[in-house]
Scaffold this active site. Sequence first.
Site, PDB file in Angstrom:
ATOM      1  N   ALA A  11      -7.705 -11.590 -46.206  1.00 39.89           N
ATOM      2  CA  ALA A  11      -7.898 -10.105 -45.525  1.00 39.89           C
ATOM      3  C   ALA A  11      -9.222 -10.229 -44.586  1.00 39.89           C
ATOM      4  CB  ALA A  11      -8.205  -9.212 -46.646  1.00 39.89           C
ATOM      5  N   ALA A  13      -9.463 -11.836 -41.564  1.00 39.26           N
ATOM      6  CA  ALA A  13      -8.827 -12.012 -40.187  1.00 39.26           C
ATOM      7  C   ALA A  13      -7.471 -11.566 -40.037  1.00 39.26           C
ATOM      8  CB  ALA A  13      -8.917 -13.446 -39.722  1.00 39.26           C
ATOM      9  N   GLY A  14      -7.126 -11.411 -38.784  1.00 44.71           N
ATOM     10  CA  GLY A  14      -5.589 -11.075 -38.446  1.00 44.71           C
ATOM     11  C   GLY A  14      -4.836 -10.082 -39.119  1.00 44.71           C
ATOM     12  N   ARG A  35     -11.795 -16.839 -48.122  1.00 43.24           N
ATOM     13  CA  ARG A  35     -12.766 -17.869 -48.326  1.00 43.24           C
ATOM     14  C   ARG A  35     -14.274 -17.418 -47.752  1.00 43.24           C
ATOM     15  NH1 ARG A  35      -9.784 -22.843 -45.873  1.00 43.24           N
ATOM     16  NH2 ARG A  35      -9.311 -20.965 -44.652  1.00 43.24           N
ATOM     17  N   TYR A 154       5.046 -26.821 -41.197  1.00 37.82           N
ATOM     18  CA  TYR A 154       4.783 -25.445 -41.229  1.00 37.82           C
ATOM     19  C   TYR A 154       6.251 -24.626 -41.303  1.00 37.82           C
ATOM     20  CZ  TYR A 154       3.584 -20.607 -39.906  1.00 37.82           C
ATOM     21  OH  TYR A 154       3.325 -19.115 -39.731  1.00 37.82           O
ATOM     22  N   GLY A 185       7.362 -12.934 -35.233  1.00 37.66           N
ATOM     23  CA  GLY A 185       7.249 -14.067 -34.081  1.00 37.66           C
ATOM     24  C   GLY A 185       5.645 -14.218 -33.770  1.00 37.66           C
ATOM     25  N   VAL A 187       2.081 -13.468 -33.332  1.00 37.40           N
ATOM     26  CA  VAL A 187       1.156 -12.649 -33.236  1.00 37.40           C
ATOM     27  C   VAL A 187      -0.188 -13.088 -32.829  1.00 37.40           C
ATOM     28  CG1 VAL A 187       0.169 -10.894 -34.982  1.00 37.40           C
ATOM     29  CG2 VAL A 187       2.453 -11.912 -35.588  1.00 37.40           C
ATOM     30  N   THR A 189      -3.724 -13.603 -33.383  1.00 31.15           N
ATOM     31  CA  THR A 189      -4.701 -13.627 -34.329  1.00 31.15           C
ATOM     32  C   THR A 189      -5.656 -14.701 -34.354  1.00 31.15           C
ATOM     33  OG1 THR A 189      -3.393 -14.618 -36.163  1.00 31.15           O
ATOM     34  CG2 THR A 189      -3.058 -12.254 -35.830  1.00 31.15           C
ATOM     35  N   PHE A 191      -4.599 -17.298 -35.774  1.00 35.21           N
ATOM     36  CA  PHE A 191      -3.616 -18.206 -36.166  1.00 35.21           C
ATOM     37  C   PHE A 191      -3.639 -19.504 -35.314  1.00 35.21           C
ATOM     38  CE2 PHE A 191       0.928 -19.776 -35.727  1.00 35.21           C
ATOM     39  CZ  PHE A 191       1.037 -20.075 -36.926  1.00 35.21           C
TER      40      PHE A 191
HETATM   41  P1  NDP Z   1      -5.381 -15.617 -39.413  1.00 32.14           P
HETATM   42  O1  NDP Z   1      -5.864 -17.194 -39.235  1.00 32.14           O
HETATM   43  O2  NDP Z   1      -6.141 -14.530 -38.500  1.00 32.14           O
HETATM   44  O3  NDP Z   1      -5.455 -15.119 -40.828  1.00 32.14           O
HETATM   45  C1  NDP Z   1      -5.327 -15.977 -42.005  1.00 32.14           C
HETATM   46  C2  NDP Z   1      -5.787 -15.369 -43.233  1.00 32.14           C
HETATM   47  O4  NDP Z   1      -5.520 -16.407 -44.519  1.00 32.14           O
HETATM   48  C3  NDP Z   1      -7.441 -15.347 -43.292  1.00 32.14           C
HETATM   49  O5  NDP Z   1      -7.784 -14.189 -43.938  1.00 32.14           O
HETATM   50  C4  NDP Z   1      -7.826 -16.610 -44.057  1.00 32.14           C
HETATM   51  O6  NDP Z   1      -9.047 -16.313 -44.748  1.00 32.14           O
HETATM   52  C5  NDP Z   1      -6.611 -16.787 -44.988  1.00 32.14           C
HETATM   53  N1  NDP Z   1      -6.559 -18.021 -45.607  1.00 32.14           N
HETATM   54  C6  NDP Z   1      -6.183 -19.160 -44.817  1.00 32.14           C
HETATM   55  N2  NDP Z   1      -6.319 -20.285 -45.749  1.00 32.14           N
HETATM   56  C7  NDP Z   1      -6.872 -19.757 -47.018  1.00 32.14           C
HETATM   57  C8  NDP Z   1      -7.275 -20.219 -48.062  1.00 32.14           C
HETATM   58  N3  NDP Z   1      -7.061 -21.824 -48.360  1.00 32.14           N
HETATM   59  N4  NDP Z   1      -7.719 -19.400 -49.203  1.00 32.14           N
HETATM   60  C9  NDP Z   1      -7.797 -18.169 -49.024  1.00 32.14           C
HETATM   61  N5  NDP Z   1      -7.484 -17.523 -47.844  1.00 32.14           N
HETATM   62  C10 NDP Z   1      -6.883 -18.584 -46.854  1.00 32.14           C
HETATM   63  O7  NDP Z   1      -3.787 -15.659 -39.330  1.00 32.14           O
HETATM   64  P2  NDP Z   1      -2.736 -14.603 -39.461  1.00 32.14           P
HETATM   65  O8  NDP Z   1      -3.391 -13.109 -39.678  1.00 32.14           O
HETATM   66  O9  NDP Z   1      -1.877 -14.624 -38.081  1.00 32.14           O
HETATM   67  O10 NDP Z   1      -2.028 -15.138 -40.563  1.00 32.14           O
HETATM   68  C11 NDP Z   1      -1.398 -14.403 -41.812  1.00 32.14           C
HETATM   69  C12 NDP Z   1      -0.118 -14.827 -42.210  1.00 32.14           C
HETATM   70  O11 NDP Z   1       0.970 -14.541 -41.111  1.00 32.14           O
HETATM   71  C13 NDP Z   1       0.092 -16.334 -42.411  1.00 32.14           C
HETATM   72  O12 NDP Z   1       0.843 -16.528 -43.573  1.00 32.14           O
HETATM   73  C14 NDP Z   1       0.800 -16.827 -41.215  1.00 32.14           C
HETATM   74  O13 NDP Z   1       1.476 -18.080 -41.439  1.00 32.14           O
HETATM   75  C15 NDP Z   1       1.561 -15.625 -41.088  1.00 32.14           C
HETATM   76  N6  NDP Z   1       2.366 -15.589 -39.966  1.00 32.14           N
HETATM   77  C16 NDP Z   1       1.561 -15.649 -38.699  1.00 32.14           C
HETATM   78  C17 NDP Z   1       2.325 -15.483 -37.272  1.00 32.14           C
HETATM   79  C18 NDP Z   1       1.395 -15.558 -36.077  1.00 32.14           C
HETATM   80  O14 NDP Z   1       1.760 -15.804 -35.007  1.00 32.14           O
HETATM   81  N7  NDP Z   1       0.028 -15.137 -36.177  1.00 32.14           N
HETATM   82  C19 NDP Z   1       3.490 -15.375 -37.102  1.00 32.14           C
HETATM   83  C20 NDP Z   1       4.396 -15.322 -38.463  1.00 32.14           C
HETATM   84  C21 NDP Z   1       3.616 -15.394 -39.569  1.00 32.14           C
HETATM   85  P3  NDP Z   1     -10.202 -17.437 -44.711  1.00 32.14           P
HETATM   86  O15 NDP Z   1     -10.087 -18.331 -43.736  1.00 32.14           O
HETATM   87  O16 NDP Z   1     -11.385 -16.423 -44.837  1.00 32.14           O
HETATM   88  O17 NDP Z   1     -10.017 -18.218 -46.219  1.00 32.14           O
HETATM   89  C1  8X3 Z   2       3.855 -18.139 -36.803  1.00 36.55           C
HETATM   90  C2  8X3 Z   2       4.860 -18.134 -35.441  1.00 36.55           C
HETATM   91  O1  8X3 Z   2       6.426 -19.576 -33.948  1.00 36.55           O
HETATM   92  O2  8X3 Z   2       4.088 -20.167 -34.432  1.00 36.55           O
HETATM   93  O3  8X3 Z   2       4.422 -18.408 -37.781  1.00 36.55           O
HETATM   94  O4  8X3 Z   2       5.908 -20.365 -35.940  1.00 36.55           O
HETATM   95  S1  8X3 Z   2       5.096 -19.683 -34.834  1.00 36.55           S
END
Ligand code: NDP
Ligand code: 8X3
Length: 253
Positions: A11, A13-14, A35, A154, A185, A187, A189, A191
Amino acid sequence: MNRKIALITGATAGIGYETALLLAQNNYNLILTGRRKERLETLKAKLESSSECQILTLNFDIRIKADTEAALNSIPEEWKAIDVLINNAGLAAGLAPVNSADVQDWEDMIDTNVKGLLYTTRTVTPWMIERKSGHIISISSIAGKESYPNGSVYCGTKHAVAAISKAMRIELLPFGIKVSTIAPGAVETEFSLVRFHGDQEKASQVYNGFTPLSGKDIAETILFILSRPAHVNIDDLLIMPTSQASARDFNRK
Ligand code: NDP
Ligand code: 8X3
């Protein structure tokens, strides 16, 4: 507490952050994990000062089984009545073929996206089963439906999220627990910044020339899924930017 309780992993980020903001305004108390402790505390203060929401923060690395279990088991009894588990914490690390990818990147993705999700779900589902109620929403991806070059691991982890969720839906059926997946798709953030190990220029290029989804778009999708009547479950929802038609096809201007 007459508010429902939602546990959101990742929670800070993103998507997870935006979901916390939205659920706080929609009658949920929240357990927020990640974290980055300072971010969790700032978010807790922000939500508690702007809503009636009560917040519990848990600061742990989801890759570490003992820490994940200890943090979740430390929750006070009244907070264990979790109505909603949002398995969101996850990452992509690197973009490289199997012959040259960094093996540590693979470990990080598998440990976070698959094993961390499992440790969390393994701990929380018995509490849901006891109450014969609950809803688990896991964030998969378009990468859980298609595989693209340089993304083998991934894509593998996100296919795993989809497969695990399908089996869970059947296992938890007798207990009235809903299981949903969302497959977004692109997003915008943190990421891509994480995927490219902090290279902001490379990260920004991912979203060049089109309007990606936002974390808020996915938060609103989560709220839509949660607000369906008791007899309705959204099993799986694929959501894409209008300018994206597959993992690799974009209409960039
Ligand atoms: P962000 O990087 O913005 O956020 C990721 C979150 O995951 C952060 O809060 C981070 O918290 C947490 N996280 C990552 N690694 C750990 C860890 N080892 N322990 C605890 N928390 C962890 O990315 P998104 O919001 O985009 O990603 C959220 C989800 O959505 C992911 O599962 C991603 O694969 C998925 N997704 C994202 C897409 C995109 O295009 N962005 C598309 C499709 C799916 P912290 O670093 O503080 O631990
Ligand atoms: C994140 C979207 O297309 O980079 O899950 O895999 S992509």
